[in-house]
Design a protein around this motif. Structure first.
Motif, short mmCIF file in Angstrom:
data_model
loop_
_atom_site.label_atom_id
_atom_site.label_comp_id
_atom_site.label_asym_id
_atom_site.label_seq_id
_atom_site.Cartn_x
_atom_site.Cartn_y
_atom_site.Cartn_z
N ASP A 1 0.52 -5.28 -8.92
CA ASP A 1 0.78 -3.84 -8.87
C ASP A 1 1.94 -3.46 -9.79
OD1 ASP A 1 -1.25 -3.48 -7.06
OD2 ASP A 1 0.07 -3.36 -5.31
N HIS A 2 2.96 -4.30 -9.84
CA HIS A 2 4.09 -4.03 -10.74
C HIS A 2 3.61 -3.99 -12.19
CE1 HIS A 2 7.81 -4.33 -12.92
NE2 HIS A 2 7.31 -5.38 -13.53
N PHE A 3 2.80 -4.98 -12.61
CA PHE A 3 2.33 -5.01 -13.98
C PHE A 3 1.44 -3.81 -14.28
CE2 PHE A 3 3.10 -9.78 -13.92
CZ PHE A 3 4.29 -9.67 -14.63
N ARG A 4 0.62 -3.41 -13.34
CA ARG A 4 -0.21 -2.21 -13.55
C ARG A 4 0.66 -0.98 -13.75
NH1 ARG A 4 -4.12 -3.74 -8.79
NH2 ARG A 4 -5.69 -4.90 -9.94
N LYS A 5 1.68 -0.85 -12.92
CA LYS A 5 2.60 0.29 -13.02
C LYS A 5 3.33 0.27 -14.36
CE LYS A 5 6.71 2.25 -10.95
NZ LYS A 5 7.88 1.91 -10.17
N GLU A 6 3.81 -0.91 -14.75
CA GLU A 6 4.51 -1.04 -16.03
C GLU A 6 3.59 -0.67 -17.19
OE1 GLU A 6 7.75 -1.92 -17.11
OE2 GLU A 6 8.06 -1.31 -15.04
N PHE A 7 2.33 -1.06 -17.07
CA PHE A 7 1.39 -0.76 -18.14
C PHE A 7 1.21 0.74 -18.33
CE2 PHE A 7 -2.66 -0.09 -20.16
CZ PHE A 7 -2.52 -0.92 -21.25
N LEU B 1 -6.00 -3.57 -16.03
CA LEU B 1 -5.18 -2.53 -16.67
C LEU B 1 -6.01 -1.33 -17.12
CD1 LEU B 1 -2.78 -4.78 -18.80
CD2 LEU B 1 -2.40 -3.80 -16.52
N GLN B 2 -7.32 -1.43 -16.96
CA GLN B 2 -8.23 -0.35 -17.33
C GLN B 2 -8.08 0.05 -18.80
OE1 GLN B 2 -7.32 2.59 -14.33
NE2 GLN B 2 -8.49 1.50 -12.78
N ILE B 3 -8.18 -0.97 -19.67
CA ILE B 3 -8.10 -0.75 -21.11
C ILE B 3 -9.27 -1.45 -21.78
CG2 ILE B 3 -5.59 -0.44 -21.19
CD1 ILE B 3 -5.35 -3.36 -22.10
N THR B 4 -9.50 -1.10 -23.02
CA THR B 4 -10.57 -1.74 -23.79
C THR B 4 -10.08 -3.07 -24.35
OG1 THR B 4 -9.93 -0.72 -25.88
CG2 THR B 4 -11.49 0.52 -24.47
#
Length: 194
Positions: A79-85, A165-168
């Motif tokens: 969750d921390h990494f998702r937020k940071e992203f 991270l919901q990225i391509t």
């Protein structure tokens, strides 16, 4: 409800305090390894114990308390990494490709990758180097740090990271490339040129 569950339910504060004594140190070591940030690791462990206390009634004793707590901690780390992203990226002039390349796309002479000494193959065993690496990682924009951490510390594969991270995929590889360029420059300036 069986007697063990009833005993757990009645005194959750005491049990969590015991678990803090038993598991906090190993949880901190894991969180610090995954995030390379002492203060963040402490916060994540604290948040994990708070979450365990708040959801104590959901602990079904199907796993050990340590396994349950580490599961909570791993979710907190992700969750921390998702937020940071999702945090805004730093100014492109400070952290992007324009730092390394001129308007014609050529390397600035003083920012070209340098040849690293072959004798430094065991750098991660050196605590001073790890301190510099940690410093350099925390100079990365939040989204870059998240991608690098998930790829190289969590050792997740690219598809899984893109999903998290919901990225391509192309965005992910571009972020990794830029992050590695910035990390290399920082390490050259703070370690190899000292």
């Amino acid at each position: 409800m069986n007697a063990a569950k009833e005993a757990l339910k009645g005194d959750s504060n005491t049990i969590i305090q015991e678990w803090v004594q038993l598991y906090a140190e190993s949880m901190f070591a894991w969180a610090h390894y995954k995030t390379a940030d002492k203060a963040l690791a402490e916060d994540l462990v604290q948040d994990s114990f708070l979450a365990a206390l708040q959801s104590f009634d959901k602990f079904k004793q199907e796993s050990s308390p340590k396994t349950w707590l580490f599961s909570i901690l791993n979710h907190k780390i992700i969750d921390h990494f998702r937020k940071e992203f999702r945090n805004p990226v730093q100014n492109e002039a400070e952290s992007g490709l324009s730092f390394f390349f001129n308007s014609d796309g050529e390397w600035y002479k003083d920012r070209r990758p340098q040849e690293w000494p072959a004798a430094d193959t065991q750098l991660l065993d050196n605590p001073d180097f790890r301190k510099i690496l940690e410093h350099c990682m925390h100079l990365l924009p939040g989204s870059w740090l998240a991608a690098v951490s998930l790829k190289y510390l969590e050792q997740k594969d690219g598809k899984e990271i893109c999903k998290d991270l919901q990225i391509t995929p192309s965005n992910f590889w571009q972020i990794l490339h830029r992050a590695k360029l910035q990390l290399r420059a920082c390490l050259e300036n703070n370690w190899f040129k000292k």
